[in-house]
Design a protein around this motif. Structure first.
Motif, mmCIF file in Angstrom:
data_model
loop_
_atom_site.group_PDB
_atom_site.id
_atom_site.type_symbol
_atom_site.label_atom_id
_atom_site.label_comp_id
_atom_site.label_asym_id
_atom_site.label_seq_id
_atom_site.Cartn_x
_atom_site.Cartn_y
_atom_site.Cartn_z
ATOM 1 N N ILE A 153 4.943 11.157 12.660
ATOM 2 C CA ILE A 153 5.078 11.330 14.139
ATOM 3 C C ILE A 153 6.000 9.793 14.423
ATOM 4 C CG2 ILE A 153 2.716 10.393 15.993
ATOM 5 C CD1 ILE A 153 0.772 12.144 13.560
ATOM 6 N N ARG A 154 5.318 8.786 13.607
ATOM 7 C CA ARG A 154 5.942 7.723 13.333
ATOM 8 C C ARG A 154 6.695 6.833 12.742
ATOM 9 N NH1 ARG A 154 1.431 6.850 17.109
ATOM 10 N NH2 ARG A 154 2.761 6.882 18.553
ATOM 11 N N GLY A 155 7.743 6.317 12.170
ATOM 12 C CA GLY A 155 7.486 5.353 11.251
ATOM 13 C C GLY A 155 8.697 4.624 11.095
ATOM 14 N N LYS A 156 9.286 3.119 10.833
ATOM 15 C CA LYS A 156 10.206 2.974 10.620
ATOM 16 C C LYS A 156 10.660 2.523 9.527
ATOM 17 C CE LYS A 156 9.934 0.229 14.965
ATOM 18 N NZ LYS A 156 9.515 -0.898 15.418
ATOM 19 N N ASN A 157 9.735 2.137 8.164
ATOM 20 C CA ASN A 157 10.268 1.600 7.490
ATOM 21 C C ASN A 157 9.830 3.031 6.344
ATOM 22 O OD1 ASN A 157 9.430 0.880 3.787
ATOM 23 N ND2 ASN A 157 9.844 -0.682 5.170
ATOM 24 N N ASN A 158 10.870 3.765 5.722
ATOM 25 C CA ASN A 158 11.648 4.510 4.436
ATOM 26 C C ASN A 158 10.417 4.909 3.522
ATOM 27 O OD1 ASN A 158 14.374 6.380 5.870
ATOM 28 N ND2 ASN A 158 14.409 4.537 5.845
ATOM 29 N N HIS A 159 10.212 3.745 2.628
ATOM 30 C CA HIS A 159 9.353 4.206 1.764
ATOM 31 C C HIS A 159 7.721 4.365 2.310
ATOM 32 C CE1 HIS A 159 7.547 1.941 -1.941
ATOM 33 N NE2 HIS A 159 6.339 2.887 -1.785
ATOM 34 N N HIS A 160 7.454 3.519 3.629
ATOM 35 C CA HIS A 160 6.345 3.854 4.176
ATOM 36 C C HIS A 160 5.721 5.162 4.382
ATOM 37 C CE1 HIS A 160 5.442 -0.421 5.242
ATOM 38 N NE2 HIS A 160 5.679 -0.571 3.972
ATOM 39 N N ILE A 161 7.232 6.030 5.399
ATOM 40 C CA ILE A 161 7.113 7.066 5.591
ATOM 41 C C ILE A 161 6.868 8.320 4.390
ATOM 42 C CG2 ILE A 161 8.734 8.798 6.604
ATOM 43 C CD1 ILE A 161 9.928 6.886 8.477
ATOM 44 N N ILE A 162 7.596 7.929 3.600
ATOM 45 C CA ILE A 162 7.407 9.112 2.204
ATOM 46 C C ILE A 162 6.470 9.371 0.956
ATOM 47 C CG2 ILE A 162 8.683 9.561 0.227
ATOM 48 C CD1 ILE A 162 11.535 8.553 0.995
ATOM 49 N N GLU A 163 5.579 7.731 1.267
ATOM 50 C CA GLU A 163 4.056 7.786 0.750
ATOM 51 C C GLU A 163 3.725 7.880 1.494
ATOM 52 O OE1 GLU A 163 1.673 4.041 -0.515
ATOM 53 O OE2 GLU A 163 3.309 3.312 -0.681
ATOM 54 N N GLY A 164 3.769 8.356 2.854
ATOM 55 C CA GLY A 164 2.116 8.764 3.558
ATOM 56 C C GLY A 164 2.928 10.317 4.218
ATOM 57 N N MET A 165 3.694 10.878 3.805
ATOM 58 C CA MET A 165 3.766 12.308 3.404
ATOM 59 C C MET A 165 3.359 12.331 2.286
ATOM 60 S SD MET A 165 8.210 12.218 4.610
ATOM 61 C CE MET A 165 8.202 14.040 4.683
ATOM 62 N N CYS A 166 3.097 11.940 1.298
ATOM 63 C CA CYS A 166 2.984 12.736 0.035
ATOM 64 C C CYS A 166 1.375 12.645 0.144
ATOM 65 C CB CYS A 166 3.772 11.411 -1.394
ATOM 66 S SG CYS A 166 5.465 11.497 -1.865
ATOM 67 N N LYS A 167 0.678 11.061 0.690
ATOM 68 C CA LYS A 167 -0.418 10.667 0.390
ATOM 69 C C LYS A 167 -1.072 11.388 1.793
ATOM 70 C CE LYS A 167 -0.928 6.069 -0.201
ATOM 71 N NZ LYS A 167 -1.199 4.701 0.422
ATOM 72 N N ALA A 168 -0.269 11.990 3.047
ATOM 73 C CA ALA A 168 -1.144 13.268 3.657
ATOM 74 C C ALA A 168 -1.557 14.620 3.331
ATOM 75 C CB ALA A 168 -0.043 13.220 5.101
ATOM 76 N N PHE A 169 -0.008 14.468 2.559
ATOM 77 C CA PHE A 169 -0.426 16.363 1.620
ATOM 78 C C PHE A 169 -1.562 15.999 0.756
ATOM 79 C CE2 PHE A 169 1.383 17.987 -2.579
ATOM 80 C CZ PHE A 169 1.029 19.401 -1.944
#
Length: 196
Positions: free
Chosen positions: A154-170
């Motif tokens: 939905i939003r995000g700038k830091n690539n580490h945070h985005i991928i970590e968010g993806m894994c946690k959401a999954f």
């Protein structure tokens, strides 16, 4: 307990994985790819799945084979551990914030794989991990587990945070989908089965 142990031995990778989806989120991950180990740890921890992975791959070439093959084995383990899927929710979803990033994930354990993963990355690598492998990993998991998987950043700038968010959401979506619901009798499908 719903669990599985899977081995994959090819000319490119040798992987041993054990999964208990009724666990406590204990993990022991060794793939030779530091950032990938970190992400797999999140998937185990936040899905409350005990996950052990030992992967030896041709990372002197790049991380592709190790990441993709680990996804294949994890997908196979999810499928085996879920069994006939009687009494589970089947569907799961989560919206997870990770600092400035916000990620939505929805899953259907239908047995019919479909993958739509948003990958708005602005850099090619994080440590020894190629960001283009995020989609390949989730595709491998979904195809081999039979998951209809959607991940939307939905939003995000830091690539580490985005991928970590993806894994946690999954992980949180899978926890929801894999959980038992006492009101569900048999398999949650009008077909009477959750397979292709």
């Amino acid at each position: 307990m719903r669990s599985a142990q899977i081995k994959r031995d090819t000319a490119e990778t040798k992987i041993t994985l054990s999964l208990n989806i009724d666990g406590e989120g204990k993990t022991d991950i060794h793939t030779g790819i530091g950032f990938f180990d970190h992400m797999l740890t999140h998937i185990g921890k936040h899905s409350l799945s005990d996950l052990k992975v030992n992967a030896v791959g041709d990372i002197e070439i790049d991380c592709h084979h190790t990441v993709e093959d680990t996804g294949i084995v994890l997908g196979q383990a999810f499928k085996a551990a879920l069994g006939n899927k009687e009494g589970i929710n089947r569907y799961g979803h989560a919206i997870v914030p990770m600092d400035e990033a916000l990620v939505l994930c929805a899953v259907d354990l239908s047995g019919r794989p479909y993958v739509d993963v948003d990958t708005p990355f602005t850099i090619d690598r994080l440590g020894d991990f190629d960001t283009e492998m995020v989609e390949e990993f989730f595709r491998a998991v979904a195809v081999h587990a039979g998951i209809n998987l959607h991940i939307q950043v939905i939003r995000g700038k830091n690539n580490h945070h985005i991928i970590e968010g993806m894994c946690k959401a999954f992980a949180k979506a899978m926890l929801d989908a894999m959980s038992f619901n006492p009101r569900i009798k048999g398999v949650p499908s009008t077909k009477g089965m959750l397979e292709v």
